[in-house]
Motif scaffolding. Structure first.
Motif, PDB file in Angstrom:
ATOM      1  N   ALA A   1       0.830  -1.211   0.000  1.00  0.00           N
ATOM      2  CA  ALA A   1       0.000   0.000   0.000  1.00  0.00           C
ATOM      3  C   ALA A   1       0.859   1.253   0.000  1.00  0.00           C
ATOM      4  CB  ALA A   1      -0.931  -0.013   1.211  1.00  0.00           C
ATOM      5  N   ARG A   2       1.884   1.286   0.850  1.00  0.00           N
ATOM      6  CA  ARG A   2       2.720   2.479   0.928  1.00  0.00           C
ATOM      7  C   ARG A   2       3.559   2.646  -0.342  1.00  0.00           C
ATOM      8  NH1 ARG A   2      -0.239   2.146   4.751  1.00  0.00           N
ATOM      9  NH2 ARG A   2      -1.471   3.015   3.048  1.00  0.00           N
ATOM     10  N   VAL A   3       4.030   1.537  -0.920  1.00  0.00           N
ATOM     11  CA  VAL A   3       4.811   1.633  -2.154  1.00  0.00           C
ATOM     12  C   VAL A   3       3.929   2.130  -3.293  1.00  0.00           C
ATOM     13  CG1 VAL A   3       6.052   0.304  -3.903  1.00  0.00           C
ATOM     14  CG2 VAL A   3       6.546  -0.058  -1.491  1.00  0.00           C
ATOM     15  N   ILE A   4       2.713   1.614  -3.391  1.00  0.00           N
ATOM     16  CA  ILE A   4       1.791   2.072  -4.435  1.00  0.00           C
ATOM     17  C   ILE A   4       1.526   3.563  -4.302  1.00  0.00           C
ATOM     18  CG2 ILE A   4      -0.631   1.965  -5.140  1.00  0.00           C
ATOM     19  CD1 ILE A   4      -0.473  -1.054  -4.801  1.00  0.00           C
ATOM     20  N   GLU A   5       1.292   4.014  -3.084  1.00  0.00           N
ATOM     21  CA  GLU A   5       1.086   5.451  -2.876  1.00  0.00           C
ATOM     22  C   GLU A   5       2.330   6.234  -3.278  1.00  0.00           C
ATOM     23  OE1 GLU A   5      -2.020   4.943   0.900  1.00  0.00           O
ATOM     24  OE2 GLU A   5       0.069   5.541   1.232  1.00  0.00           O
ATOM     25  N   GLY A   6       3.501   5.702  -2.932  1.00  0.00           N
ATOM     26  CA  GLY A   6       4.739   6.378  -3.273  1.00  0.00           C
ATOM     27  C   GLY A   6       4.978   6.434  -4.769  1.00  0.00           C
ATOM     28  N   VAL A   7       4.707   5.330  -5.472  1.00  0.00           N
ATOM     29  CA  VAL A   7       4.870   5.314  -6.919  1.00  0.00           C
ATOM     30  C   VAL A   7       3.906   6.294  -7.575  1.00  0.00           C
ATOM     31  CG1 VAL A   7       4.546   3.888  -8.992  1.00  0.00           C
ATOM     32  CG2 VAL A   7       5.791   2.974  -7.025  1.00  0.00           C
ATOM     33  N   GLU A   8       2.678   6.344  -7.060  1.00  0.00           N
ATOM     34  CA  GLU A   8       1.702   7.286  -7.620  1.00  0.00           C
ATOM     35  C   GLU A   8       2.171   8.722  -7.452  1.00  0.00           C
ATOM     36  OE1 GLU A   8      -0.921  10.336  -7.622  1.00  0.00           O
ATOM     37  OE2 GLU A   8      -0.642   9.434  -5.649  1.00  0.00           O
ATOM     38  N   ARG A   9       2.685   9.056  -6.269  1.00  0.00           N
ATOM     39  CA  ARG A   9       3.143  10.436  -6.062  1.00  0.00           C
ATOM     40  C   ARG A   9       4.359  10.725  -6.944  1.00  0.00           C
ATOM     41  NH1 ARG A   9      -0.565  12.750  -5.697  1.00  0.00           N
ATOM     42  NH2 ARG A   9       0.712  14.614  -5.419  1.00  0.00           N
ATOM     43  N   TYR A  10       5.241   9.738  -7.095  1.00  0.00           N
ATOM     44  CA  TYR A  10       6.423   9.929  -7.952  1.00  0.00           C
ATOM     45  C   TYR A  10       6.002  10.171  -9.398  1.00  0.00           C
ATOM     46  CZ  TYR A  10      10.514   8.749 -10.753  1.00  0.00           C
ATOM     47  OH  TYR A  10      11.522   8.771 -11.689  1.00  0.00           O
ATOM     48  N   LEU A  11       5.140   9.300  -9.928  1.00  0.00           N
ATOM     49  CA  LEU A  11       4.733   9.436 -11.322  1.00  0.00           C
ATOM     50  C   LEU A  11       3.911  10.699 -11.551  1.00  0.00           C
ATOM     51  CD1 LEU A  11       3.859   5.739 -12.274  1.00  0.00           C
ATOM     52  CD2 LEU A  11       5.801   7.102 -13.047  1.00  0.00           C
ATOM     53  N   THR A  12       3.062  11.037 -10.594  1.00  0.00           N
ATOM     54  CA  THR A  12       2.281  12.266 -10.734  1.00  0.00           C
ATOM     55  C   THR A  12       3.199  13.485 -10.749  1.00  0.00           C
ATOM     56  OG1 THR A  12       0.321  11.297  -9.700  1.00  0.00           O
ATOM     57  CG2 THR A  12       0.489  13.701  -9.677  1.00  0.00           C
ATOM     58  N   GLY A  13       4.197  13.494  -9.863  1.00  0.00           N
ATOM     59  CA  GLY A  13       5.149  14.595  -9.842  1.00  0.00           C
ATOM     60  C   GLY A  13       5.971  14.649 -11.123  1.00  0.00           C
ATOM     61  N   LEU A  14       6.357  13.475 -11.613  1.00  0.00           N
ATOM     62  CA  LEU A  14       7.121  13.413 -12.854  1.00  0.00           C
ATOM     63  C   LEU A  14       6.291  13.944 -14.014  1.00  0.00           C
ATOM     64  CD1 LEU A  14       9.901  12.370 -13.829  1.00  0.00           C
ATOM     65  CD2 LEU A  14       8.792  10.175 -14.325  1.00  0.00           C
ATOM     66  N   HIS A  15       5.016  13.580 -14.031  1.00  0.00           N
ATOM     67  CA  HIS A  15       4.163  14.035 -15.117  1.00  0.00           C
ATOM     68  C   HIS A  15       3.886  15.535 -15.021  1.00  0.00           C
ATOM     69  CE1 HIS A  15       1.409  13.788 -18.405  1.00  0.00           C
ATOM     70  NE2 HIS A  15       0.451  14.338 -17.686  1.00  0.00           N
TER      71      HIS A  15
END
Length: 421
Positions: free
Chosen positions: A384-398
C-alpha cells in the motif's frame, strides 16, 4: 496435544528464520521463497493464525508435558519474528522518503490505499469504485496471434487526455498474465486521473527472446495510434512491471527507437516518459557481486534465449538492460526488496548506480527493508505504501513533463474525486 504444540511452535520459528535468512540453494530455492513470501507479506494474517494455534493448543492441554512447554517457547520466538516483519513493513514510508524521490505521501485530497484490501487480500482483484475496465482489447493481430490488453479508465469519460501507464506482468518470461498482476497499482493510478494498460506478451518456450520485447514495442505502436480512443495521451506513456516485467520495463525504457527491436515499424517513436521497475533482473552476465542465480540462467538457456550463456555471452548481454545504459534514458524509479531470494538485491543496486552515472535524467532507488521478491502481489501494508509512493512519484514526474510541454497536468475527474469521499 503437547507434541502438537511442539510442532506448531517449531513451524512458527522455522517460518521466521526462513523469512529472515532465505535459503538460496538450488534444491530448496522455490519452497524457501514461497514460504518466506507469505510469511513476510502476509505477516499480520500469519501472526493471528500463529497466536490462535498456539493459544488454542495450549488451552486444550498442550502444556501437560515438556514437549508442550518447549513448543510454547519456540512459538513465542516465532511470533516475535513475525512481529519484527510487521515492524519492518511499517517502516516502508521511511524507506521511500530516504530514497530521494520527491514523494509527498500525504498530499491533501490524494487517496490512500483502502484498508479493507489489507484485511481481505483478494479484494484487490476487484476494480475499485470509480474505475472501469475494458477487457480483451486486441492491440496486435498477426495470423493466429492475437495480443490483448485490459484498459483501466475512470468510470466516466471527459476531462481531457490523461497520461498512460503500461503495466508489464512478471512470471519468469514463461508464465503470468495481465489478469493477475499490477491490479492494485493500476486501480490506484486511475483514481488519480491516469489510464492504465495491463498487457500480455508471448511467453516462452513458445516465444524466443527478443519476441517478448517486440510484443511490448508493438503495444506502444498501437498506443500511439489508439490511446486517445481510451482517454489517454498518445504522446505520454510511462511503464512499470515486476520481476521479468521489471526486466522488460527497463528494456522498454532503454531501447527506445532501436530498429532491431521494432522491425517493420522502425519510424514509430517507442520512447516512454518514465520507468518504475520492481525487483527486476538487469544483467544476465553480472559479476560475482551481483550474479544471476544459476536456476535463472538455466531457465534462460533452455526456454527463453535458447542459447548457451557460456558459448554465446553476447546474446545474454544484449538481453540485459545493463547493456543499454544511455545518457538520454528516461527517469527511473528502481524498487527492490532487501530479502529477495530469487533476484538478489545487489543487482538492482549496481544497475541504479551505473544508470545514474550514464543518464542525464534522475535515477531514484528504493530498497524495501525486509521485502521479498514479488512483495507487491499481496496487498500488504508495504504494498500500500509503495503504491502510494509510486503514484506520487509518477504524478510529480508528469507535472514536470507538463510544465516543460507548457500544458497543465490532468485533473482528477469529478466523479472519481466524489467516489473517494
Amino acid at each position: 496435544m503437547s507434541y502438537a504444540l511442539l510442532a506448531i511452535g517449531a513451524a512458527a520459528l522455522l517460518l521466521t528464520l526462513n523469512a529472515r535468512y532465505p535459503v538460496r540453494h538450488t534444491a530448496v530455492l522455490a519452497p524457501s521463497f514461497f514460504l518466506a513470501w507469505g510469511a513476510i507479506e502476509l505477516a499480520p494474517h500469519l501472526l493471528v493464525a500463529e497466536v490462535a494455534a498456539i493459544a488454542g493448543t495450549a488451552l486444550a492441554g498442550g502444556l501437560d508435558g515438556w514437549p508442550g512447554w518447549t513448543g510454547l517457547a519456540l512459538g513465542i520466538a516465532g511470533t516475535a519474528g513475525t512481529v519484527a516483519s510487521i515492524i519492518a513493513s511499517r517502516r516502508t514510508v521511511v524507506t521511500l522518503r530516504d530514497s530521494g524521490a520527491p514523494l509527498d505521501l500525504d498530499p491533501e485530497g490524494a487517496p490512500r490505499y483502502p484498508f479493507w484490501h489489507l484485511v481481505v487480500p483478494p479484494a484487490c482483484l476487484i476494480p475499485r469504485r470509480g474505475v472501469r475496465v475494458r477487457r480483451n482489447v486486441v492491440f496486435h493481430e498477426e495470423g493466429r496471434l492475437r495480443l490483448k490488453a485490459d484498459v483501466f479508465q475512470p468510470a466516466r469519460e471527459g476531462g481531457g487526455l490523461r497520461p498512460g501507464l503500461l503495466e508489464i506482468h512478471g512470471g519468469g518470461w514463461v508464465i503470468g498474465s495481465r489478469r493477475e498482476q499490477g491490479l492494485p497499482l493500476l486501480n490506484h493510478m486511475v483514481l488519480q486521473g491516469w489510464v492504465g494498460f495491463n498487457v500480455d506478451y508471448r511467453l516462452s518456450p513458445k516465444a524466443t527472446w527478443p519476441e517478448h520485447l517486440l510484443d511490448l514495442k508493438r503495444f506502444i505502436r498501437w498506443y500511439r495510434e489508439h490511446a486517445a480512443e481510451y482517454g489517454a495521451d498518445p504522446g505520454c506513456l510511462y511503464v512499470t512491471g515486476g520481476s521479468a516485467g521489471g526486466h522488460l520495463t527497463a528494456m522498454v525504457a532503454l531501447t527506445a527507437n532501436l530498429p532491431e527491436f521494432q522491425p517493420g515499424f522502425e519510424d514509430v517513436d517507442t520512447s516512454v516518459k518514465g520507468a518504475v521497475p520492481f525487483y527486476g533482473v538487469y544483467d544476465f552476465v553480472g559479476t560475482e557481486a551481483c550474479a544471476v542465480p544459476k536456476p535463472m540462467i538455466r531457465l534462460l538457456e533452455r526456454m527463453v534465449l535458447k542459447k548457451s550463456a557460456e558459448k554465446d555471452p553476447d546474446a545474454f548481454a544484449k538481453a540485459s538492460p545493463m547493456h543499454y545504459l544511455r545518457a538520454d534514458a528516461p527517469p527511473f524509479f528502481v524498487i527492490h526488496g532487501s530479502h529477495d531470494s530469487l533476484v538478489p538485491v545487489e543487482g538492482a543496486r549496481a544497475f541504479a548506480e551505473r544508470l545514474r552515472d550514464a543518464s542525464e535524467s534522475p535515477v531514484v532507488y528504493a530498497e524495501m527493508k525486509g521485502g521479498q521478491h514479488a512483495f507487491d502481489v499481496f496487498p500488504s501494508y508495504r504494498t500500500a505504501r509503495v503504491i502510494e509512493g509510486v503514484e506520487r512519484y509518477l504524478t510529480g514526474l508528469h507535472r514536470e513533463y507538463g510544465r516543460k510541454a507548457g500544458d497543465a497536468p490532468p485533473a482528477v475527474p469529478d466523479e472519481v474525486a466524489d467516489s473517494l469521499g
